[in-house]
Motif scaffolding. Structure first.
Motif, PDB file in Angstrom:
ATOM      1  N   TYR A 225       1.050  -1.313   0.149  1.00 29.68           N
ATOM      2  CA  TYR A 225      -0.202   0.228  -0.098  1.00 29.68           C
ATOM      3  C   TYR A 225       1.570   1.021  -0.187  1.00 29.68           C
ATOM      4  N   ARG A 226       1.390   1.305   0.568  1.00 30.53           N
ATOM      5  CA  ARG A 226       3.146   2.189   0.537  1.00 30.53           C
ATOM      6  C   ARG A 226       2.828   2.757  -1.288  1.00 30.53           C
ATOM      7  N   ILE A 227       2.783   2.443  -1.860  1.00 31.71           N
ATOM      8  CA  ILE A 227       2.875   3.275  -3.582  1.00 31.71           C
ATOM      9  C   ILE A 227       2.030   4.153  -3.330  1.00 31.71           C
ATOM     10  N   TYR A 228       0.941   3.949  -2.973  1.00 30.93           N
ATOM     11  CA  TYR A 228      -0.854   5.084  -2.834  1.00 30.93           C
ATOM     12  C   TYR A 228       0.203   5.992  -2.119  1.00 30.93           C
ATOM     13  N   VAL A 233       2.709  11.752  -2.681  1.00 30.11           N
ATOM     14  CA  VAL A 233       3.965  12.852  -2.372  1.00 30.11           C
ATOM     15  C   VAL A 233       4.215  12.918  -4.505  1.00 30.11           C
ATOM     16  N   TYR A 234       4.452  12.469  -5.317  1.00 32.82           N
ATOM     17  CA  TYR A 234       4.718  12.755  -6.626  1.00 32.82           C
ATOM     18  C   TYR A 234       4.062  13.616  -7.371  1.00 32.82           C
ATOM     19  N   ASP A 235       2.853  13.533  -7.127  1.00 34.11           N
ATOM     20  CA  ASP A 235       1.378  14.505  -7.616  1.00 34.11           C
ATOM     21  C   ASP A 235       2.197  15.789  -7.238  1.00 34.11           C
ATOM     22  N   ILE A 236       2.148  15.982  -5.635  1.00 35.51           N
ATOM     23  CA  ILE A 236       2.165  17.038  -4.104  1.00 35.51           C
ATOM     24  C   ILE A 236       3.619  17.703  -5.667  1.00 35.51           C
ATOM     25  N   LEU A 237       4.813  17.139  -5.534  1.00 30.39           N
ATOM     26  CA  LEU A 237       6.311  17.796  -6.089  1.00 30.39           C
ATOM     27  C   LEU A 237       5.265  18.082  -7.198  1.00 30.39           C
ATOM     28  N   GLU A 238       4.482  17.660  -8.514  1.00 26.62           N
ATOM     29  CA  GLU A 238       4.445  18.062  -9.665  1.00 26.62           C
ATOM     30  C   GLU A 238       3.676  19.199  -9.798  1.00 26.62           C
ATOM     31  N   THR A 239       3.038  19.555  -8.708  1.00 23.10           N
ATOM     32  CA  THR A 239       2.440  20.977  -8.676  1.00 23.10           C
ATOM     33  C   THR A 239       3.613  22.046  -8.347  1.00 23.10           C
ATOM     34  N   ILE A 257      -5.784  10.063   2.459  1.00 30.14           N
ATOM     35  CA  ILE A 257      -4.891   9.278   1.601  1.00 30.14           C
ATOM     36  C   ILE A 257      -5.426   7.597   2.474  1.00 30.14           C
ATOM     37  N   PRO A 258      -6.692   7.930   3.415  1.00 25.64           N
ATOM     38  CA  PRO A 258      -7.581   7.265   3.900  1.00 25.64           C
ATOM     39  C   PRO A 258      -8.791   6.719   2.986  1.00 25.64           C
ATOM     40  N   ALA A 259      -9.493   7.812   2.379  1.00 27.67           N
ATOM     41  CA  ALA A 259     -10.160   7.839   1.842  1.00 27.67           C
ATOM     42  C   ALA A 259      -9.768   7.842  -0.072  1.00 27.67           C
ATOM     43  N   LEU A 260      -8.453   7.456  -0.198  1.00 27.57           N
ATOM     44  CA  LEU A 260      -7.927   7.653  -2.032  1.00 27.57           C
ATOM     45  C   LEU A 260      -8.808   5.699  -2.027  1.00 27.57           C
ATOM     46  N   ASP A 261      -9.492   6.121  -3.641  1.00 25.26           N
ATOM     47  CA  ASP A 261     -10.298   4.703  -3.707  1.00 25.26           C
ATOM     48  C   ASP A 261      -8.760   3.931  -5.000  1.00 25.26           C
ATOM     49  N   VAL A 262      -8.891   2.451  -4.531  1.00 25.10           N
ATOM     50  CA  VAL A 262      -7.885   1.920  -5.099  1.00 25.10           C
ATOM     51  C   VAL A 262      -8.064   1.018  -5.567  1.00 25.10           C
ATOM     52  N   TYR A 263      -8.280   0.397  -6.758  1.00 20.36           N
ATOM     53  CA  TYR A 263      -8.672  -0.582  -7.230  1.00 20.36           C
ATOM     54  C   TYR A 263      -7.579  -2.442  -6.644  1.00 20.36           C
ATOM     55  N   ILE A 264      -9.222  -3.124  -6.229  1.00 25.66           N
ATOM     56  CA  ILE A 264      -8.797  -4.451  -5.536  1.00 25.66           C
ATOM     57  C   ILE A 264     -10.145  -5.567  -6.263  1.00 25.66           C
ATOM     58  N   ASP A 265      -9.803  -6.726  -6.007  1.00 19.34           N
ATOM     59  CA  ASP A 265     -10.266  -7.715  -6.723  1.00 19.34           C
ATOM     60  C   ASP A 265     -11.191  -7.707  -7.799  1.00 19.34           C
ATOM     61  N   GLY A 266     -11.159  -6.409  -9.062  1.00 20.11           N
ATOM     62  CA  GLY A 266     -11.604  -6.292 -10.141  1.00 20.11           C
ATOM     63  C   GLY A 266     -12.480  -5.756  -9.409  1.00 20.11           C
ATOM     64  N   LYS A 267     -12.379  -3.939  -8.794  1.00 19.95           N
ATOM     65  CA  LYS A 267     -13.410  -3.269  -8.115  1.00 19.95           C
ATOM     66  C   LYS A 267     -12.999  -1.893  -7.300  1.00 19.95           C
ATOM     67  N   TRP A 268     -12.870  -1.219  -7.612  1.00 19.41           N
ATOM     68  CA  TRP A 268     -12.524   0.616  -6.831  1.00 19.41           C
ATOM     69  C   TRP A 268     -12.704  -0.204  -5.655  1.00 19.41           C
ATOM     70  N   SER A 269     -12.435   0.655  -4.663  1.00 17.24           N
ATOM     71  CA  SER A 269     -12.471   0.645  -3.054  1.00 17.24           C
ATOM     72  C   SER A 269     -12.323   1.300  -1.840  1.00 17.24           C
ATOM     73  N   GLY A 300      -3.424   3.495 -10.706  1.00 17.68           N
ATOM     74  CA  GLY A 300      -3.254   4.983 -10.749  1.00 17.68           C
ATOM     75  C   GLY A 300      -4.478   5.265  -9.257  1.00 17.68           C
ATOM     76  N   ILE A 301      -4.829   6.660  -9.132  1.00 18.23           N
ATOM     77  CA  ILE A 301      -5.580   7.773  -7.518  1.00 18.23           C
ATOM     78  C   ILE A 301      -5.945   8.143  -7.816  1.00 18.23           C
ATOM     79  N   ARG A 302      -7.514   8.064  -7.268  1.00 19.92           N
ATOM     80  CA  ARG A 302      -8.732   8.984  -7.321  1.00 19.92           C
ATOM     81  C   ARG A 302      -8.922   8.923  -5.414  1.00 19.92           C
ATOM     82  N   LEU A 303     -10.236  10.492  -5.949  1.00 21.93           N
ATOM     83  CA  LEU A 303     -10.623  10.517  -5.181  1.00 21.93           C
ATOM     84  C   LEU A 303     -12.374  10.685  -5.089  1.00 21.93           C
TER      85      LEU A 303
END
Length: 305
Positions: A225-228, A233-239, A257-269, A300-303
């Motif tokens: 999960y560290r990847i998220y 952080v990478y996106d913050i640097l990009e700004t 971060i706890p509320a980010l949508d991640v892809y697990i077992d074929g669906k976003w959560s 990818g990441i999304r909120l």
């Protein structure tokens, strides 16, 4: 349901009334605020002049809300969790404690493989060649005897933050290490909360076993999960915004971060829900009803608005 994260960076008086967290600001001309306790997943207390009642602490713990306090460097340093997190806690802990060494080595192999593969997918999304890392993710042996986790991590961070002069992944290194440290600390609390809710001991790891570490299992399971955190952080640097100091704006970004949508077992959560699925699958492995830990796959990441 996505649980809310509350951050308190100024002096405040926190109490409870009618099953709500009530906030008063003694040094500011602000009206009293109230938030339903059942909606809370994490409460971060940073300012040393925050006062919190034992009645509120009791209700937060009963709601399985993680209460996180910070040190003088404004980094999370402690986590309050319930003594009883699951109705079958004693039995579940027994299965965890009785896990065989071959099983733990296999679980660590799965964890490292998932971590390296997610690192590869993240680098790939940033335009890097990752054939080597994808091969490493399939070459991990039981117990990671070849230490591919460390090899892959060195390669990963060297390429991810290649444009940051003097960067190497080190807790006391140059920025954005400060952002990574903060994000990982939040992630660690998310994982520890999920482990307790699944009836397991966060201190008894499958790989990490430092006697001074009370969160060995949390440190194991958070690896893929560290990847998220890295992606945020990478996106913050990009700004291009300043990152030398952990400003309120930066902390706000990292506390999402706890509320980010991640892809697990074929669906976003939501990440916090995905972690609970991971810890539940880990217990199934200890129980013997499953052989595989369920981890997310980086796409990818999304909120979720």
């Amino acid at each position: 349901m996505i649980k809310r994260t509350l951050f308190f960076g100024n002096p405040a008086y926190l109490s409870t009334r009618n099953e709500q967290l009530v906030v008063n600001f003694p040094n500011e001309e602000k009206e009293e605020a109230a938030i339903p306790i059942e909606d809370l997943g994490y409460v971060v207390l940073e300012d040393p002049q925050i006062t919190i009642t034992t009645g509120l602490l009791m209700k937060l713990v009963q709601n399985k809300t993680a209460v996180i306090t910070c040190d003088k460097q404004h980094l999370p340093c402690s986590l309050l969790q319930p003594m009883v997190g699951h109705t079958e806690q004693t039995e579940r802990m027994r299965y965890q404690l009785n896990a065989s060494l071959p099983l733990k080595k296999n679980l660590w192999q799965q964890t490292v493989s998932a971590k390296i593969y997610n690192q590869a997918l993240h680098l790939e999304s940033r335009g890097n060649n990752v054939l080597k890392m994808k091969r490493w993710s399939t070459d991990v042996k039981s117990g990671d005897t070849g230490n591919l986790e460390a090899v892959a991590a060195a390669h990963y961070f060297q390429n991810l933050f290649s444009e940051v002069e003097g960067f190497s992944r080190n807790q006391k290194g140059v920025p954005p290490n400060n952002l990574l440290n903060y994000g990982y600390a939040i992630l660690r609390a998310v994982v520890a909360r999920a482990l307790v809710s699944s009836g397991m001991l966060p201190s008894i790891g499958i790989f990490h076993r430092n006697k001074y570490n009370a969160f060995c299992l949390a440190d194991d399971i958070m690896e893929p999960y560290r990847i998220y955190v890295d992606a945020v952080v990478y996106d913050i640097l990009e700004t291009g915004c300043p990152i030398e100091e952990l400003s309120k704006k930066l902390k706000t970004e990292l506390l999402l971060i706890p509320a980010l949508d991640v892809y697990i077992d074929g669906k976003w959560s939501p990440l916090m829900n995905a972690v609970s699925r991971t810890t539940s699958s880990l217990y199934d492995c200890f129980l013997g009803t499953n052989r595989k830990i369920l981890f997310p796959e980086y796409t990818g990441i999304r909120l979720d608005e």
